[in-house]
Write an enzyme that holds these catalytic residues in place. Structure first.
Site, short mmCIF file in Angstrom:
data_model
loop_
_atom_site.label_atom_id
_atom_site.label_comp_id
_atom_site.label_asym_id
_atom_site.label_seq_id
_atom_site.Cartn_x
_atom_site.Cartn_y
_atom_site.Cartn_z
N ARG A 17 0.84 -1.21 0.00
CA ARG A 17 0.00 0.00 0.00
C ARG A 17 0.87 1.24 0.00
NH1 ARG A 17 -0.80 1.70 5.44
NH2 ARG A 17 -2.90 2.45 5.01
N ASP A 64 6.61 -10.41 8.73
CA ASP A 64 6.72 -9.47 9.84
C ASP A 64 8.15 -8.97 9.85
OD1 ASP A 64 6.89 -8.06 12.16
OD2 ASP A 64 6.23 -9.68 13.48
N TYR A 151 10.05 8.23 15.81
CA TYR A 151 9.96 8.12 14.35
C TYR A 151 10.99 9.01 13.67
CZ TYR A 151 7.73 8.36 9.70
OH TYR A 151 7.47 8.32 8.36
N LYS A 155 14.31 7.84 11.48
CA LYS A 155 14.38 8.23 10.08
C LYS A 155 15.68 8.98 9.81
CE LYS A 155 10.55 6.48 8.53
NZ LYS A 155 10.63 5.24 7.73
#
Length: 249
Positions: A17, A64, A151, A155
């Site tokens: 997706r 996973d 996050y 990143k």
């Protein structure tokens, strides 16, 4: 500019997706054989069918990516199914949004370690003909934020990892680059949900983008297609933002 990946074999993690799906479809449209993985089987099979309609060889598996052994099994299975690997795209994210053990663990295990583990597993295949690794990061890694601490931190780690990988793998003719998307909207994605669940945040972020709209997964995929191709043969160790000027605000 026409870009062909005919005869190449590409692996895209988190490919069912959003950005991963668009990258996989762009690669297949350019003639590459493609393997994708994801945790959710429904979306995975839907994207698998889309890819099959392009006529290339397709492999898809539930995986996973927080599980080290599962990552290695998936990459090796993809190589066997496609006949090798010339392109690896590490796209998956754990989306750890909380500043607690769970949030940090999700980002460390998926955003960073899954990228390390997939790269390690793919390396023997990439070495055979020279190849390309792409890490999909985020502009969240460029500057401090108190909204998604884990996050953004992980990143940013991907930026350094990509540059270090590029340095260490250049002698083996493997290029490594990183893409940092800005706020990308697609059905079922973070910003699509925020439109109704957190409209104030949605409007604040939208207002920070001078183009007046969120980005699309296809706009990220266009850069991925270029960087994975021979057109980018002299580009390695770079992190490139795709954000419509969002960071300029």
């Amino acid at each position: 500019m026409q870009i062909s990946l005919a005869g190449r074999n590409a692996v895209v993690t988190g490919g069912s997706r959003g950005i991963g799906r668009s990258i996989a479809l762009a690669f297949a449209g350019a003639g590459a054989n493609v393997s994708i993985c994801a945790r959710g089987e429904k979306a995975l099979r839907e994207t698998e069918r889309e890819l099959q309609r392009t006529g290339v060889k397709v492999h898809a598996a539930v995986c996973d990516l927080a599980d080290a052994a599962a990552v290695e099994r998936y990459v090796n299975a993809a190589a066997q199914a496609l006949g090798g690997i010339e392109i690896l795209v590490n796209n998956a994210s754990g989306f750890g949004t909380t500043d607690d053990e769970a949030g940090w663990a999700a980002c460390i295990d998926v955003d960073l370690l899954a990228s390390v583990r997939a790269s390690r597993a793919a390396l023997p295949y990439l070495e055979r003909a020279g190849g390309a690794i792409l890490h999909i990061s985020s502009i969240s890694g460029f500057r401090a934020s108190d909204r998604m601490i884990a996050y953004g931190t992980l990143k940013a780690a991907l930026f350094r990892y990509a540059a270090s990988q590029a340095l260490s793998l250049a002698a083996r003719k493997i290029r490594v680059n990183c893409i940092a998307p800005g706020s990308i909207e697609f059905p079922g994605g973070t910003w699509d949900r925020a439109k109704t669940q957190d409209p104030k945040l949605y409007q604040r972020i939208l207002g920070s983008i001078r183009f007046g709209r969120f980005g699309t997964p296809e706009e990220v995929a266009n850069l991925a297609l270029f960087l994975a191709s021979d057109k980018a043969s002299w580009i390695t160790g770079q992190t490139i933002a795709v954000d419509g000027g969002q960071m300029l605000a």
